[in-house]
Design a protein around this motif. Structure first.
Motif, short mmCIF file in Angstrom:
data_model
loop_
_atom_site.label_atom_id
_atom_site.label_comp_id
_atom_site.label_asym_id
_atom_site.label_seq_id
_atom_site.Cartn_x
_atom_site.Cartn_y
_atom_site.Cartn_z
N GLU A 114 2.54 13.17 4.93
CA GLU A 114 3.13 14.11 3.98
C GLU A 114 4.38 13.53 3.32
N GLY A 115 4.28 12.26 2.91
CA GLY A 115 5.34 11.59 2.18
C GLY A 115 6.44 10.95 3.01
N THR A 116 6.37 11.05 4.34
CA THR A 116 7.40 10.47 5.21
C THR A 116 6.81 9.31 6.00
N LEU A 117 7.50 8.18 5.99
CA LEU A 117 7.08 7.03 6.79
C LEU A 117 7.25 7.36 8.26
N VAL A 118 6.15 7.29 9.04
CA VAL A 118 6.19 7.63 10.46
C VAL A 118 5.72 6.49 11.36
N GLY A 119 5.33 5.37 10.77
CA GLY A 119 4.86 4.26 11.59
C GLY A 119 4.16 3.23 10.74
N GLY A 159 -2.79 14.70 4.73
CA GLY A 159 -1.65 14.15 4.00
C GLY A 159 -1.22 12.77 4.49
N ALA A 160 -2.03 12.12 5.32
CA ALA A 160 -1.70 10.80 5.84
C ALA A 160 -2.20 9.72 4.89
N GLU A 161 -1.36 8.69 4.68
CA GLU A 161 -1.70 7.58 3.80
C GLU A 161 -1.32 6.25 4.43
N LEU A 162 -2.09 5.24 4.09
CA LEU A 162 -1.83 3.85 4.44
C LEU A 162 -1.38 3.16 3.17
N ARG A 163 -0.21 2.52 3.22
CA ARG A 163 0.32 1.81 2.04
C ARG A 163 0.96 0.51 2.49
N PRO A 164 1.05 -0.47 1.57
CA PRO A 164 1.82 -1.66 1.91
C PRO A 164 3.27 -1.27 2.19
N LEU A 165 3.89 -1.94 3.12
CA LEU A 165 5.30 -1.71 3.44
C LEU A 165 6.05 -2.93 2.93
N GLU A 166 6.84 -2.75 1.89
CA GLU A 166 7.45 -3.85 1.14
C GLU A 166 8.97 -3.88 1.32
N PRO A 167 9.60 -5.01 0.98
CA PRO A 167 11.06 -5.11 1.12
C PRO A 167 11.82 -3.99 0.40
N TRP A 168 11.30 -3.49 -0.69
CA TRP A 168 12.02 -2.43 -1.40
C TRP A 168 11.98 -1.09 -0.66
N HIS A 169 11.22 -1.01 0.45
CA HIS A 169 11.21 0.18 1.30
C HIS A 169 12.29 0.11 2.38
N MET A 209 1.94 0.61 -6.64
CA MET A 209 1.13 0.11 -5.54
C MET A 209 0.05 1.11 -5.20
N TYR A 210 -0.75 0.78 -4.24
CA TYR A 210 -1.86 1.65 -3.86
C TYR A 210 -1.53 2.42 -2.58
N ALA A 211 -2.24 3.52 -2.41
CA ALA A 211 -2.19 4.31 -1.19
C ALA A 211 -3.63 4.65 -0.84
N ILE A 212 -3.99 4.51 0.42
CA ILE A 212 -5.33 4.85 0.89
C ILE A 212 -5.20 6.10 1.75
N SER A 213 -5.90 7.14 1.36
CA SER A 213 -5.88 8.38 2.13
C SER A 213 -6.53 8.14 3.49
N LEU A 214 -5.92 8.71 4.52
CA LEU A 214 -6.47 8.62 5.87
C LEU A 214 -7.10 9.94 6.30
N GLY A 215 -7.28 10.85 5.36
CA GLY A 215 -7.90 12.12 5.67
C GLY A 215 -7.23 13.25 4.92
N ASP A 216 -7.57 14.46 5.29
CA ASP A 216 -7.06 15.62 4.57
C ASP A 216 -5.75 16.17 5.15
#
Length: 184
Positions: free
Chosen positions: A75-80, A10-20, A1-8
């Motif tokens: 930084e690799g951890t789902l926070v919201g 380490g924040a990313e926006l990604r789809p949140l799917e059932p396998w998560h 899947m894709y990840a969109i960087s939200l800045g420097d």
């Protein structure tokens, strides 16, 4: 899947799917009381199967083009996350929203992610009105609406009962021409 960087940071926006589901449940458990202070988002997700069901409901909405759900990873951890709770491309309207655990607050994650989603909704999907609803007591959510350049349309007084009290909902929105003018 894709990840969109939200800045420097380490924040990313990604789809949140059932396998998560396991990661989503762990995130909700870390921040459940904070997340559910104003809304019952994810409150029914108490084990992996019920967490998967919440995520599946949004996967189904995405497939039907009526909503979608995205996670915010720091930084690799789902926070919201951020979402289109309602998405009506034919009618040109959608309702956006968010949630965070305490570790994700105060960093501008929601504002940065919502700018990406609103740009996409307006420019790619032809959405004319993006709406944001928040409890009048949810000052951080209202602050996001303000930072996004939304206009307060009004207050639905005592329109829902939550945790034994009647609550007000503020309705905020931005129209496509306003969004484009502010982004120019």
């Amino acid at each position: 899947m894709y990840a969109i960087s939200l800045g420097d940071d380490g924040a990313e926006l990604r789809p949140l799917e059932p396998w998560h589901a396991e990661e989503f449940l762990a995130h909700l458990d870390r921040g459940r009381e904070f997340i559910n202070e104003h809304i019952p988002f994810g409150s029914g997700a108490t084990d992996v199967p019920s967490a998967r069901a919440v995520l599946q409901s949004y996967a189904d909405k995405r497939a039907a083009d009526t909503g979608s759900l995205y996670g915010l990873w720091l930084e690799g951890t789902l926070v919201g996350g951020v979402l289109f709770r309602v998405f009506d491309a034919e009618g040109g309207t959608c309702e956006a929203g968010c949630w965070l655990e305490p570790a994700g607050t105060g960093r501008g994650l929601v504002t940065r992610a919502m700018r990406i989603l609103i740009d996409w909704a307006i420019e790619e999907r032809g959405i004319h009105r993006v709406e944001w609803q928040a409890s009048s007591a949810n000052e951080p959510s209202i602050a996001v609406a303000r930072r996004l350049g939304m206009t307060r349309d009004g207050v639905l007084r005592q329109n829902y009962r939550y945790r034994g009290a009647l609550r007000n909902t503020e309705v905020w929105s931005v129209l496509a021409p306003e969004w484009r003018a502010a982004r120019a």
